[in-house]
Design a protein around this motif. Structure first.
Motif, PDB file in Angstrom:
ATOM      1  N   UNK A 162       0.642  -1.270  -0.001  1.00 54.63           N
ATOM      2  CA  UNK A 162       0.048   0.130  -0.215  1.00 54.63           C
ATOM      3  C   UNK A 162       0.821   1.312  -0.033  1.00 54.63           C
ATOM      4  N   UNK A 163       1.864   1.216   0.979  1.00 56.09           N
ATOM      5  CA  UNK A 163       2.652   2.512   0.992  1.00 56.09           C
ATOM      6  C   UNK A 163       3.448   2.484  -0.408  1.00 56.09           C
ATOM      7  N   UNK A 164       4.249   1.459  -0.474  1.00 57.84           N
ATOM      8  CA  UNK A 164       5.071   1.386  -1.777  1.00 57.84           C
ATOM      9  C   UNK A 164       4.286   2.028  -3.041  1.00 57.84           C
ATOM     10  N   UNK A 233      -2.606  11.264  -6.929  1.00 59.78           N
ATOM     11  CA  UNK A 233      -1.569  10.365  -7.218  1.00 59.78           C
ATOM     12  C   UNK A 233      -1.449   9.240  -5.873  1.00 59.78           C
ATOM     13  N   UNK A 234      -1.563   9.723  -4.887  1.00 63.34           N
ATOM     14  CA  UNK A 234      -1.345   8.869  -3.563  1.00 63.34           C
ATOM     15  C   UNK A 234      -2.765   8.052  -3.464  1.00 63.34           C
ATOM     16  N   UNK A 240      -4.794   0.923  -6.227  1.00 62.74           N
ATOM     17  CA  UNK A 240      -4.364  -0.295  -7.203  1.00 62.74           C
ATOM     18  C   UNK A 240      -3.750  -1.312  -6.199  1.00 62.74           C
ATOM     19  N   UNK A 241      -2.994  -0.823  -5.285  1.00 60.83           N
ATOM     20  CA  UNK A 241      -2.480  -1.882  -4.272  1.00 60.83           C
ATOM     21  C   UNK A 241      -3.494  -2.753  -3.502  1.00 60.83           C
ATOM     22  N   UNK A 259       5.448   0.120 -14.959  1.00 60.26           N
ATOM     23  CA  UNK A 259       6.053   1.574 -15.210  1.00 60.26           C
ATOM     24  C   UNK A 259       6.093   2.231 -13.735  1.00 60.26           C
ATOM     25  N   UNK A 260       5.514   2.050 -12.870  1.00 59.80           N
ATOM     26  CA  UNK A 260       5.368   2.649 -11.598  1.00 59.80           C
ATOM     27  C   UNK A 260       6.882   2.166 -10.992  1.00 59.80           C
TER      28      UNK A 260
END
Length: 323
Positions: A162-164, A233-234, A240-241, A259-260
């Motif tokens: 989640x954080x990454x 963005x955050x 996504x996670x 890509x990320x």
């Protein structure tokens, strides 16, 4: 299920397209303009003052579309709650960060520790609710029939994911339309995968997120009329996670979001190489700035990254569905 997924995508897209022309002038009147990094590419200085915090439009569209589709067509589920919890929660961390930047007229908002603390708190709440629902801690290896029990390590994996992912996606938001396009592709891929796994709630959420981001892209494509800021963005990275975790496709996120991953690795390698050799590996990081300073036009960089994201998304779907 297909009708609900389609309705979610179209509803979120239309909501963003309809309300953006009302929100952008408001952001201008409030003087919510973007501060440009002085150490960034010189060509970006002209973007200073462009309204930011446009991620609010994405969050509101996702929330409204979820209420309309998930609450009316489908029944509310724990998955829907968790996906919205992470997306809105991370979006609020980004909102605070953006607000500080704007009011203080600087490019730095929350400190890295403050931002990390907020993200970890939301991740812990997410895992606590997830754990209460007897969620499996098995991790499947994409493209194989192998899986392994993560046990207590799964908690750490959830927090790191989640954080990454949130921070990796945040790093990608550096050019007009770059994150909006790559983000829409990634969410679209998870919508397909969730549909294939017969997880209607996750599929509809992914579709609404993709629709909202595509609607935002109408106004964020070069030359951008608005930026999403950390508010958007955050939130997108966290969402996504959360999708990858809930659909039990944790490792597949690395492929679909490659890509990320590359954007993040470019920053890490740049720092490591500079400390080791005293020189830069890339002309500038994240990676998209390297191509800019290599003579590529902003539009060429963005389209190239969109294409790469599409290839990664197709690869992820192929691995999960056909292998």
């Amino acid at each position: 299920m297909v009708a609900a997924i389609t309705a979610g995508l179209i509803t979120a897209f239309l909501l963003t397209v309809i309300f953006s022309p009302l929100t952008i002038p408001l952001l201008k009147r409030l003087k919510f303009g973007q501060s440009i990094r002085t150490e960034g590419p010189e060509s970006h200085m002209k973007k200073g003052g462009t309204p930011t915090m446009g991620g609010i439009m994405i969050l509101m569209s996702v929330l409204a579309a979820s209420i309309l589709i998930q609450g009316i067509v489908l029944s509310w589920s724990t998955n829907t709650f968790l996906l919205l919890l992470v997306t809105i929660g991370f979006g609020m961390v980004g909102f605070i960060d953006d607000y500080i930047k704007i009011t203080k007229k600087r490019n730095l908002g929350l400190t890295s520790r403050q931002k990390l603390a907020g993200q970890i708190l939301i991740a812990v709440i997410f895992f606590s609710v997830l754990n209460d629902s007897s969620f499996s801690t098995d991790i499947a290896v994409p493209g194989t029939s192998w899986s392994f029990e993560a046990g207590w390590f799964y908690f750490l994996l959830v927090v790191v994911m989640l954080v990454g992912s949130s921070n990796a996606v945040n790093l990608t938001d550096g050019l007009d339309g770059l994150l909006a396009g790559t983000g829409a592709v990634a969410f679209g891929a998870f919508a397909v995968l969730a549909w294939h796994a017969e997880m209607a709630d996750a599929a509809v959420f992914a579709a609404t997120a993709a629709g909202a981001v595509l609607g935002f892209l109408v106004f964020n494509a070069h030359p951008a009329k608005v930026f999403m800021g950390d508010t958007g963005s955050l939130a997108l990275g966290g969402g996504l996670a959360a999708l990858a975790i809930i659909t039990k496709m944790e490792l597949l996120l690395v492929i679909i979001g490659f890509v990320f991953v590359m954007e993040t690795l470019s920053v890490i390698l740049q720092v490591f190489f500079y400390k080791w050799k005293g020189t830069r590996l890339f002309k500038m990081s994240p990676l998209h700035h390297h191509f800019e300073l290599s003579g590529w036009s902003e539009w060429r960089v963005v389209v190239t990254f969109w294409t790469a994201a599409a290839v990664c998304a197709v690869a992820g779907i192929y691995i999960e569905v056909w292998i």
